[in-house]
Design a protein around this motif. Structure first.
Motif, PDB file in Angstrom:
ATOM      1  N   ARG A 124      27.082 -43.519 -37.999  1.00  0.00           N
ATOM      2  CA  ARG A 124      25.511 -44.249 -38.489  1.00  0.00           C
ATOM      3  C   ARG A 124      24.328 -43.751 -38.716  1.00  0.00           C
ATOM      4  O   ARG A 124      24.731 -42.379 -37.885  1.00  0.00           O
ATOM      5  CB  ARG A 124      25.618 -45.228 -37.287  1.00  0.00           C
ATOM      6  CG  ARG A 124      26.490 -46.369 -37.559  1.00  0.00           C
ATOM      7  CD  ARG A 124      25.827 -47.269 -36.832  1.00  0.00           C
ATOM      8  NE  ARG A 124      27.183 -48.999 -36.193  1.00  0.00           N
ATOM      9  CZ  ARG A 124      26.601 -50.084 -36.190  1.00  0.00           C
ATOM     10  NH1 ARG A 124      25.436 -50.263 -36.175  1.00  0.00           N
ATOM     11  NH2 ARG A 124      27.626 -50.349 -35.990  1.00  0.00           N
ATOM     12  N   TYR A 125      23.375 -44.003 -39.530  1.00  0.00           N
ATOM     13  CA  TYR A 125      22.416 -43.429 -39.809  1.00  0.00           C
ATOM     14  C   TYR A 125      21.353 -44.142 -38.896  1.00  0.00           C
ATOM     15  O   TYR A 125      21.216 -45.116 -39.818  1.00  0.00           O
ATOM     16  CB  TYR A 125      22.152 -42.523 -40.624  1.00  0.00           C
ATOM     17  CG  TYR A 125      20.501 -41.748 -40.837  1.00  0.00           C
ATOM     18  CD1 TYR A 125      20.377 -40.200 -40.091  1.00  0.00           C
ATOM     19  CD2 TYR A 125      19.965 -41.949 -42.243  1.00  0.00           C
ATOM     20  CE1 TYR A 125      19.395 -40.092 -40.265  1.00  0.00           C
ATOM     21  CE2 TYR A 125      18.323 -40.889 -42.582  1.00  0.00           C
ATOM     22  CZ  TYR A 125      18.834 -40.494 -40.766  1.00  0.00           C
ATOM     23  OH  TYR A 125      17.468 -39.824 -40.850  1.00  0.00           O
ATOM     24  N   TYR A 163      21.505 -45.490 -51.421  1.00  0.00           N
ATOM     25  CA  TYR A 163      22.138 -44.477 -50.428  1.00  0.00           C
ATOM     26  C   TYR A 163      23.182 -45.555 -49.516  1.00  0.00           C
ATOM     27  O   TYR A 163      23.671 -45.447 -48.587  1.00  0.00           O
ATOM     28  CB  TYR A 163      21.526 -44.132 -49.603  1.00  0.00           C
ATOM     29  CG  TYR A 163      19.954 -44.586 -49.056  1.00  0.00           C
ATOM     30  CD1 TYR A 163      18.638 -44.640 -49.550  1.00  0.00           C
ATOM     31  CD2 TYR A 163      19.686 -45.780 -47.903  1.00  0.00           C
ATOM     32  CE1 TYR A 163      17.600 -45.637 -49.315  1.00  0.00           C
ATOM     33  CE2 TYR A 163      18.689 -46.239 -47.730  1.00  0.00           C
ATOM     34  CZ  TYR A 163      17.762 -45.642 -48.556  1.00  0.00           C
ATOM     35  OH  TYR A 163      16.306 -47.174 -47.619  1.00  0.00           O
ATOM     36  N   ILE A 209      27.548 -39.692 -44.381  1.00  0.00           N
ATOM     37  CA  ILE A 209      27.541 -40.382 -43.344  1.00  0.00           C
ATOM     38  C   ILE A 209      28.736 -41.411 -43.320  1.00  0.00           C
ATOM     39  O   ILE A 209      29.187 -42.289 -43.153  1.00  0.00           O
ATOM     40  CB  ILE A 209      26.381 -41.792 -43.265  1.00  0.00           C
ATOM     41  CG1 ILE A 209      25.152 -41.356 -44.152  1.00  0.00           C
ATOM     42  CG2 ILE A 209      26.205 -42.114 -42.064  1.00  0.00           C
ATOM     43  CD1 ILE A 209      24.134 -40.079 -43.470  1.00  0.00           C
ATOM     44  N   TYR A 245      24.852 -36.012 -48.341  1.00  0.00           N
ATOM     45  CA  TYR A 245      25.406 -35.829 -47.287  1.00  0.00           C
ATOM     46  C   TYR A 245      26.253 -37.022 -46.888  1.00  0.00           C
ATOM     47  O   TYR A 245      25.806 -38.353 -47.409  1.00  0.00           O
ATOM     48  CB  TYR A 245      24.671 -35.544 -46.405  1.00  0.00           C
ATOM     49  CG  TYR A 245      23.527 -35.009 -46.454  1.00  0.00           C
ATOM     50  CD1 TYR A 245      23.659 -33.361 -46.085  1.00  0.00           C
ATOM     51  CD2 TYR A 245      22.543 -34.916 -47.050  1.00  0.00           C
ATOM     52  CE1 TYR A 245      23.036 -32.279 -45.766  1.00  0.00           C
ATOM     53  CE2 TYR A 245      21.318 -33.038 -47.352  1.00  0.00           C
ATOM     54  CZ  TYR A 245      21.976 -32.176 -46.700  1.00  0.00           C
ATOM     55  OH  TYR A 245      20.993 -31.566 -47.469  1.00  0.00           O
ATOM     56  N   ASN A 265      24.270 -47.366 -44.703  1.00  0.00           N
ATOM     57  CA  ASN A 265      23.933 -46.132 -44.817  1.00  0.00           C
ATOM     58  C   ASN A 265      25.279 -45.392 -45.272  1.00  0.00           C
ATOM     59  O   ASN A 265      25.965 -44.796 -44.236  1.00  0.00           O
ATOM     60  CB  ASN A 265      22.893 -45.224 -44.073  1.00  0.00           C
ATOM     61  CG  ASN A 265      21.352 -46.061 -43.958  1.00  0.00           C
ATOM     62  OD1 ASN A 265      21.453 -46.193 -44.705  1.00  0.00           O
ATOM     63  ND2 ASN A 265      20.760 -45.888 -42.753  1.00  0.00           N
ATOM     64  N   TRP A 266      25.459 -44.861 -46.012  1.00  0.00           N
ATOM     65  CA  TRP A 266      26.558 -44.059 -46.988  1.00  0.00           C
ATOM     66  C   TRP A 266      26.065 -42.402 -46.651  1.00  0.00           C
ATOM     67  O   TRP A 266      27.093 -41.890 -46.476  1.00  0.00           O
ATOM     68  CB  TRP A 266      27.598 -44.996 -47.520  1.00  0.00           C
ATOM     69  CG  TRP A 266      27.934 -45.817 -47.131  1.00  0.00           C
ATOM     70  CD1 TRP A 266      27.870 -47.311 -47.537  1.00  0.00           C
ATOM     71  CD2 TRP A 266      30.006 -46.328 -46.383  1.00  0.00           C
ATOM     72  NE1 TRP A 266      29.240 -48.193 -46.796  1.00  0.00           N
ATOM     73  CE2 TRP A 266      29.775 -47.235 -46.708  1.00  0.00           C
ATOM     74  CE3 TRP A 266      30.434 -44.664 -45.887  1.00  0.00           C
ATOM     75  CZ2 TRP A 266      31.298 -48.255 -45.558  1.00  0.00           C
ATOM     76  CZ3 TRP A 266      31.336 -45.705 -45.189  1.00  0.00           C
ATOM     77  CH2 TRP A 266      31.708 -47.045 -45.040  1.00  0.00           C
TER      78      TRP A 266
END
Ligand SMILES: C[S@@+](CC[C@H](N)C(=O)[O-])C[C@H]1O[C@@H](n2cnc3c(N)ncnc32)[C@H](O)[C@@H]1O
Length: 263
Positions: free
Chosen positions: A203-204, A141, A200, A198, A210-211
């Motif tokens: 940002r997460y 991720y 991103i 999902y 986190n992509w």
């Protein structure tokens, strides 16, 4: 003989060890280095030891004579566990020197001979070697091109087993995927158990690295598509896989023919 900073830290006791640990921080792995904790306030608790305990039983207890590659090794928690299980050769790679320096220090303190290299998963072909056991935990991720990474692992380094973990979001339901759907059939795309990723865009968790985060079905479908058979699923996010051969002339059901368009 000139002693290394690690020797000095060990010779001078806990206080010096603590000083070196703080100097090498911040840490993501909460290691126990002779009683000194590297990330005691980790937001996930005693991580990754707590994770490891939930699936350690699924990993061969005796790795004597086996070679191991730990991709995205961070401070080397899993690399060192593999040494504890007797692996003859362990190589850890990561794209961040901050973590590699921690890993080298930790392995020296624990007395393990592990080779740590700064290398991205995208450059894995440069290793020029296949490993009996490849660990790919917590990295997917963080990648802008996750399926490419899985394809490269399959192509270049996984000789037999792959230990995989990814953060998952969405449902844990996993629907059966049909071999094909006709153009007007669209309902399955809206079903929670259909493979999904999902994206991103921003940002997460405040982390710009986190992509892509799969749901459970998405993680499993990607593994199959890259040529890995899931042999055990000991924990929700963790899969033990075996490398399968991909024959472009007789595609597997889980790896539909796409004109042989693999990298
Ligand atoms: C969430 S941590 C997981 C660490 C460890 N594998 C674990 O499961 O505890 C992700 C690690 O992947 C590394 N990483 C991120 N992108 C990478 C890349 N392209 N190639 C190799 N490592 C990468 C990061 O530097 C970080 O150490």
């Amino acid at each position: 003989m000139i002693s290394s900073p690690t020797d000095a830290a060990l010779d001078n006791g806990t206080e010096e060890l603590e000083r070196r640990v703080r100097e090498l921080g911040p840490w993501f792995h909460n290691l126990d280095l002779r009683g000194v904790r590297t990330a005691p306030d980790h937001f996930l608790g005693d991580y990754p030891a707590i994770k490891w305990r939930s699936f350690a039983h699924a990993i061969p207890a005796d790795l004597t004579g086996k070679t191991v590659l730990d991709v995205g090794c961070n401070a080397g928690f899993y690399s060192m566990e593999m040494k504890r299980r007797g692996a003859s050769r362990v190589v850890g790679i990561d794209s961040e020197d901050l973590y590699l320096n921690q890993a080298r220090f930790a392995a020296e303190v624990e007395g393990y001979d592990i080779e740590f290299r700064n290398m991205s998963v995208y450059d894995i072909a440069e290793l020029g070697e296949k490993f009996d056991f490849v660990i790919f935990m917590g990295v997917l991720y963080h990648l802008r091109h996750p399926l490419l990474a899985l394809d490269l692992l399959h192509e270049h380094v996984v000789g037999d087993l792959l230990l995989f973990q990814s953060m998952q979001r969405g449902t844990t339901e996993v629907d059966d995927v049909q071999g094909d759907y006709e153009f007007w059939e669209q309902d399955h795309f809206g079903k929670p158990g259909y493979p999904q990723m999902y994206f991103i865009e921003k940002r997460y968790c405040g982390d710009p690295t986190n992509w892509w985060v799969p749901n459970a079905a998405g993680a499993e479908a990607m593994l199959r598509s890259a040529g890995f058979d899931i042999v055990e699923h000991p924990e929700q996010e963790v899969y033990l896989c075996r490398r399968a051969e991909i024959h472009d002339d007789e595609p597997r059901a889980a790896y539909p023919a796409r004109g042989g368009a693999r990298p």
